[in-house]
Design an enzyme around this catalytic site. Sequence first.
Site, PDB file in Angstrom:
ATOM      1  N   ASP A 116      -9.368  10.267  13.107  1.00 41.11           N
ATOM      2  CA  ASP A 116      -8.450   9.417  12.584  1.00 41.11           C
ATOM      3  C   ASP A 116      -8.862   8.086  12.301  1.00 41.11           C
ATOM      4  OD1 ASP A 116      -7.227  10.044  15.646  1.00 41.11           O
ATOM      5  OD2 ASP A 116      -7.230   7.792  14.901  1.00 41.11           O
TER       6      ASP A 116
ATOM      7  N   ASP B  55     -12.550  11.125  22.573  1.00 39.83           N
ATOM      8  CA  ASP B  55     -11.125  11.048  21.894  1.00 39.83           C
ATOM      9  C   ASP B  55     -10.935  12.361  21.418  1.00 39.83           C
ATOM     10  OD1 ASP B  55      -9.715   9.036  19.099  1.00 39.83           O
ATOM     11  OD2 ASP B  55      -9.048  10.452  20.659  1.00 39.83           O
TER      12      ASP B  55
ATOM     13  N   GLN C 167      -9.681  23.484  11.751  1.00 44.76           N
ATOM     14  CA  GLN C 167      -8.557  23.491  12.410  1.00 44.76           C
ATOM     15  C   GLN C 167      -7.161  23.281  11.290  1.00 44.76           C
ATOM     16  OE1 GLN C 167      -9.206  19.970  15.696  1.00 44.76           O
ATOM     17  NE2 GLN C 167     -10.081  19.644  13.787  1.00 44.76           N
TER      18      GLN C 167
ATOM     19  N   GLY D  17     -19.353  17.536  19.226  1.00 48.65           N
ATOM     20  CA  GLY D  17     -19.917  16.618  20.041  1.00 48.65           C
ATOM     21  C   GLY D  17     -20.796  17.101  21.150  1.00 48.65           C
TER      22      GLY D  17
ATOM     23  N   THR E  59      -9.221  16.407  20.938  1.00 47.60           N
ATOM     24  CA  THR E  59      -7.905  17.089  21.106  1.00 47.60           C
ATOM     25  C   THR E  59      -7.960  17.789  22.274  1.00 47.60           C
ATOM     26  OG1 THR E  59      -9.554  18.970  20.294  1.00 47.60           O
ATOM     27  CG2 THR E  59      -7.846  17.902  18.720  1.00 47.60           C
ATOM     28  N   ASP E  60      -6.905  18.510  22.643  1.00 47.80           N
ATOM     29  CA  ASP E  60      -6.731  19.158  24.060  1.00 47.80           C
ATOM     30  C   ASP E  60      -7.781  20.327  24.178  1.00 47.80           C
ATOM     31  OD1 ASP E  60      -3.656  18.278  23.349  1.00 47.80           O
ATOM     32  OD2 ASP E  60      -4.352  17.867  25.445  1.00 47.80           O
TER      33      ASP E  60
HETATM   34  N1  SAM Z   1      -5.169  11.322  19.989  1.00 46.10           N
HETATM   35  C1  SAM Z   1      -5.561  12.537  20.124  1.00 46.10           C
HETATM   36  C2  SAM Z   1      -5.233  13.024  21.421  1.00 46.10           C
HETATM   37  O1  SAM Z   1      -4.867  12.344  22.535  1.00 46.10           O
HETATM   38  O2  SAM Z   1      -4.884  14.417  21.641  1.00 46.10           O
HETATM   39  C3  SAM Z   1      -6.905  12.777  19.684  1.00 46.10           C
HETATM   40  C4  SAM Z   1      -6.789  12.385  18.409  1.00 46.10           C
HETATM   41  S1  SAM Z   1      -8.386  12.590  17.383  1.00 46.10           S
HETATM   42  C5  SAM Z   1      -7.620  13.343  16.010  1.00 46.10           C
HETATM   43  C6  SAM Z   1      -8.895  14.360  18.005  1.00 46.10           C
HETATM   44  C7  SAM Z   1     -10.192  14.664  17.309  1.00 46.10           C
HETATM   45  O3  SAM Z   1     -11.293  15.394  17.972  1.00 46.10           O
HETATM   46  C8  SAM Z   1      -9.928  15.625  16.061  1.00 46.10           C
HETATM   47  O4  SAM Z   1     -10.373  14.943  14.940  1.00 46.10           O
HETATM   48  C9  SAM Z   1     -11.084  16.707  16.353  1.00 46.10           C
HETATM   49  O5  SAM Z   1     -11.406  17.120  15.048  1.00 46.10           O
HETATM   50  C10 SAM Z   1     -11.841  16.282  17.211  1.00 46.10           C
HETATM   51  N2  SAM Z   1     -12.557  17.444  17.888  1.00 46.10           N
HETATM   52  C11 SAM Z   1     -12.236  18.557  18.471  1.00 46.10           C
HETATM   53  N3  SAM Z   1     -13.265  19.110  19.054  1.00 46.10           N
HETATM   54  C12 SAM Z   1     -14.417  18.425  18.784  1.00 46.10           C
HETATM   55  C13 SAM Z   1     -15.895  18.734  19.067  1.00 46.10           C
HETATM   56  N4  SAM Z   1     -16.184  19.713  19.894  1.00 46.10           N
HETATM   57  N5  SAM Z   1     -16.625  17.831  18.650  1.00 46.10           N
HETATM   58  C14 SAM Z   1     -16.144  16.712  17.852  1.00 46.10           C
HETATM   59  N6  SAM Z   1     -15.191  16.444  17.361  1.00 46.10           N
HETATM   60  C15 SAM Z   1     -14.129  17.340  18.126  1.00 46.10           C
END
Ligand code: SAM
Length: 286
Positions: free
Chosen positions: A88, A157, A29, A140, A159-160
């Site tokens: 985070d 938790d 990312q 995940g 990303t979108d």
């Molecule tokens: N609070 C935020 C929101 O509501 O959008 C989410 C925050 S957290 C930083 C989102 C995390 O999801 C990121 O660290 C990202 O790298 C992780 N992420 C995205 N896709 C993923 C996947 N397929 N497997 C594991 N982690 C993932």
Amino acid sequence: MWLDETLHPGIRQSLRADNILHREQTDHQDLVIFENPDFGRVMMLDGVVQTTEADEYIYHEMLAHPPVLAQVAAKGACENVLIVGGGDGGCLREVLRHARLRATMVEIDQGVIDLCRQHLPNHSAGAFDDARATIVISDGAKFVAKIDERFDVIIIDSTDPIGPGAALFTEQFYRDCKRCLTAGGVLVTQNGVPFLQGDELAAGYRKFKKLFRDGAFYVMPVPTYNGGFMALGWATDNAELRQTPVAEIASAYNEASLTTRYFNPEIFAAAFALPNDIKRLMHSGC
Ligand code: SAM
């Protein structure tokens, strides 16, 4: 300097960046962490605000405590929690405030963990080094598809549903999560802002209803998530779980000696009381 959020096609949320602390294209990312006069340090991933020092407590308390406390009230204990995403460390910090549980966090991007440890240290506040925490670097969706372990609570938790996050919104992923839940366990998901991402809410609800006895959402305001209430998905075969009496949530809250800045036991019940427009959105895809 101003940085624009580009999540919604017709809206730009600009945040003043007084100091760019770090910017890089990680393995997965585009990550930037900067200082803003109103929200403190802010992290964006692929042009989307993920978390800020000023309002992260709302999101992370509401992500962690309702499912854990409901499990404690229903079963007498919540022993094992899985967090998917959450790089985070804020969700892990809140989950680990419950002394008698262990937590596994599966994050796809090591760069997010490393840079948040360095530039957003108060988010994880030592959680990554807690002996009860297991940190796994993996997608995940791939992890859940093959793991044999069972969890009382699974928290997405993420990303979108763009880029690496898209894999965490599919029916197959929710089916795999269900397989990894203990009897009566609960899946909680980051489900966007209904006013601007109603299709995400409807799609999630349709999948929850297909796979679980009870699918629902609970809401809270997170100032930097534009567009009103933020929705968290709730999916479980224990249809009574979200009806847990406030007194039982309060007893578990007090037993855990929690001090929270947003969440309280009354909010557990109130957050599930949805306004008509969100209810209509929920059912629009069914
Ligand atoms: N609070 C935020 C929101 O509501 O959008 C989410 C925050 S957290 C930083 C989102 C995390 O999801 C990121 O660290 C990202 O790298 C992780 N992420 C995205 N896709 C993923 C996947 N397929 N497997 C594991 N982690 C993932």
